[in-house]
Design a protein around this motif. Structure first.
Motif, PDB file in Angstrom:
ATOM      1  N   LEU A  92      43.571  50.218  37.664  1.00 57.37           N
ATOM      2  CA  LEU A  92      42.837  51.162  36.819  1.00 57.37           C
ATOM      3  C   LEU A  92      42.631  52.452  37.603  1.00 57.37           C
ATOM      4  O   LEU A  92      41.624  52.629  38.286  1.00 57.37           O
ATOM      5  N   VAL A  93      43.600  53.348  37.515  1.00 58.54           N
ATOM      6  CA  VAL A  93      43.526  54.612  38.231  1.00 58.54           C
ATOM      7  C   VAL A  93      44.007  55.734  37.309  1.00 58.54           C
ATOM      8  O   VAL A  93      44.553  55.483  36.238  1.00 58.54           O
ATOM      9  N   ARG A 116      43.369  58.292  32.742  1.00 57.51           N
ATOM     10  CA  ARG A 116      43.191  57.412  31.576  1.00 57.51           C
ATOM     11  C   ARG A 116      42.583  56.068  31.958  1.00 57.51           C
ATOM     12  O   ARG A 116      42.647  55.124  31.177  1.00 57.51           O
ATOM     13  N   ALA A 117      41.994  55.975  33.140  1.00 56.69           N
ATOM     14  CA  ALA A 117      41.466  54.686  33.594  1.00 56.69           C
ATOM     15  C   ALA A 117      40.414  54.127  32.630  1.00 56.69           C
ATOM     16  O   ALA A 117      40.435  52.933  32.299  1.00 56.69           O
ATOM     17  N   ALA A 118      39.487  54.970  32.188  1.00 54.51           N
ATOM     18  CA  ALA A 118      38.430  54.500  31.290  1.00 54.51           C
ATOM     19  C   ALA A 118      39.007  54.056  29.952  1.00 54.51           C
ATOM     20  O   ALA A 118      38.622  53.009  29.407  1.00 54.51           O
ATOM     21  N   ILE A 162      40.897  47.127  39.724  1.00 52.87           N
ATOM     22  CA  ILE A 162      41.869  46.186  39.178  1.00 52.87           C
ATOM     23  C   ILE A 162      41.348  45.622  37.856  1.00 52.87           C
ATOM     24  O   ILE A 162      40.180  45.259  37.746  1.00 52.87           O
ATOM     25  N   ALA A 163      42.239  45.557  36.860  1.00 49.15           N
ATOM     26  CA  ALA A 163      41.947  44.829  35.626  1.00 49.15           C
ATOM     27  C   ALA A 163      42.827  43.588  35.607  1.00 49.15           C
ATOM     28  O   ALA A 163      44.031  43.666  35.864  1.00 49.15           O
ATOM     29  N   TYR A 164      42.247  42.431  35.298  1.00 48.93           N
ATOM     30  CA  TYR A 164      42.996  41.180  35.371  1.00 48.93           C
ATOM     31  C   TYR A 164      42.602  40.252  34.230  1.00 48.93           C
ATOM     32  O   TYR A 164      41.536  40.392  33.626  1.00 48.93           O
ATOM     33  N   ARG A 165      43.472  39.307  33.949  1.00 45.89           N
ATOM     34  CA  ARG A 165      43.133  38.220  33.036  1.00 45.89           C
ATOM     35  C   ARG A 165      43.926  36.986  33.431  1.00 45.89           C
ATOM     36  O   ARG A 165      44.997  37.099  34.047  1.00 45.89           O
ATOM     37  N   SER A 199      35.526  52.340  41.540  1.00 48.31           N
ATOM     38  CA  SER A 199      35.598  52.275  40.076  1.00 48.31           C
ATOM     39  C   SER A 199      36.025  53.635  39.553  1.00 48.31           C
ATOM     40  O   SER A 199      35.472  54.665  39.948  1.00 48.31           O
ATOM     41  N   HIS A 200      36.990  53.628  38.651  1.00 48.38           N
ATOM     42  CA  HIS A 200      37.452  54.860  38.014  1.00 48.38           C
ATOM     43  C   HIS A 200      36.996  54.922  36.562  1.00 48.38           C
ATOM     44  O   HIS A 200      37.540  55.678  35.767  1.00 48.38           O
TER      45      HIS A 200
END
Length: 249
Positions: free
Chosen positions: A34-35, A38-40, A57-60, A140-141
């Motif tokens: 998430l950088v 457009r991260a948000a 990092i975004a994860y699932r 955090s971005h």
């Protein structure tokens, strides 16, 4: 790195590792960074698709033979606390939460360290230093806030702040449609305050005041004592293959 590549997510798959929730199982995760500008927006989109954020990092979960981890979000407008939840609210009437910018402090780390030592001594975060904690908060971005919980003071009704020692902390993302509770921790106390439950109830009330329809709680894992509590906050929506499905009870 070009602007195009920073704004176009690339997804990666982790190697199998022991599942922290279900003994004897292995987990794999799909993740992206998430950088960029457009991260948000990307965090919003991915959260709607069942991802969670950890730092940048975004994860699932992407486990081959298991679908036990289910994303849940509380329907704020229709939520009504149960009798036991109302008792938790009554026990914590002397506590007030203040939402602040995401800045780490030594006082927060002290509570964080005590929380890990008492509840997650063998977990993956057990060795986190004060610098690791600072990175968890600052890396955090997206729009991230810290909610600090302290005992009420004489001016709390006016300024919204508590006084005295820090009792609990929530690291929270503000999304376009809700609050996402990224991580929360609290002091162990002799009296059964149930601070974890209280913080969720506070976030539901906070989202209602902010006009946000959901509180995202992360993954509900049926059969896991660590995660089973999330299923009690009803009504909620659970992410199924066909989309978000409302659950009343």
């Amino acid at each position: 790195m070009t602007q195009h590549s920073r704004n176009t997510p690339q997804f990666y798959l982790t190697a199998p590792s022991p599942c922290p929730y279900l003994p004897g199982h292995e987990e794999r995760k799909v993740f992206t960074h998430l950088v960029g500008e457009r991260a948000a927006e990307l965090n919003d989109l991915l959260t709607h698709g069942g991802f969670r954020r950890s730092q940048s990092i975004a994860y699932r979960p992407a486990c081959e033979a298991c679908r036990a981890c289910i994303s849940v979000r509380v329907v704020v407008e229709d939520f009504r606390p149960t009798r036991s939840m109302r008792r938790v609210q009554e026990r914590n009437q002397d506590i007030v939460g203040e939402m602040r910018v995401g800045v780490p402090t030594s006082e927060q780390y002290s509570v964080f360290r005590a929380y890990l030592d008492s509840r997650h001594r063998d977990g993956g975060m057990a060795d986190m230093t004060v610098l690791d904690y600072a990175m968890m908060v600052e890396d955090s971005h997206v729009e991230t806030r810290i909610v600090e919980y302290r005992r009420r003071g004489p001016d709390s009704t006016i300024n919204g702040r508590g006084t005295g020692a820090l009792l609990a902390v929530a690291l929270t993302d503000v999304l376009s449609d809700g609050l996402s509770m990224v991580y929360s921790f609290f002091e162990s106390e002799p009296s059964p305050r149930s601070l974890g439950t209280f913080m969720i109830l506070d976030h539901i009330a906070r989202a209602r005041r902010m006009g946000l329809p959901y509180v995202y709680l992360g993954y509900w894992v049926q059969g896991s004592r660590k995660m089973d509590y999330k299923g009690r906050f009803l009504p909620q929506e659970r992410l199924a293959p066909e989309g978000w499905r409302r659950v009343e009870g």
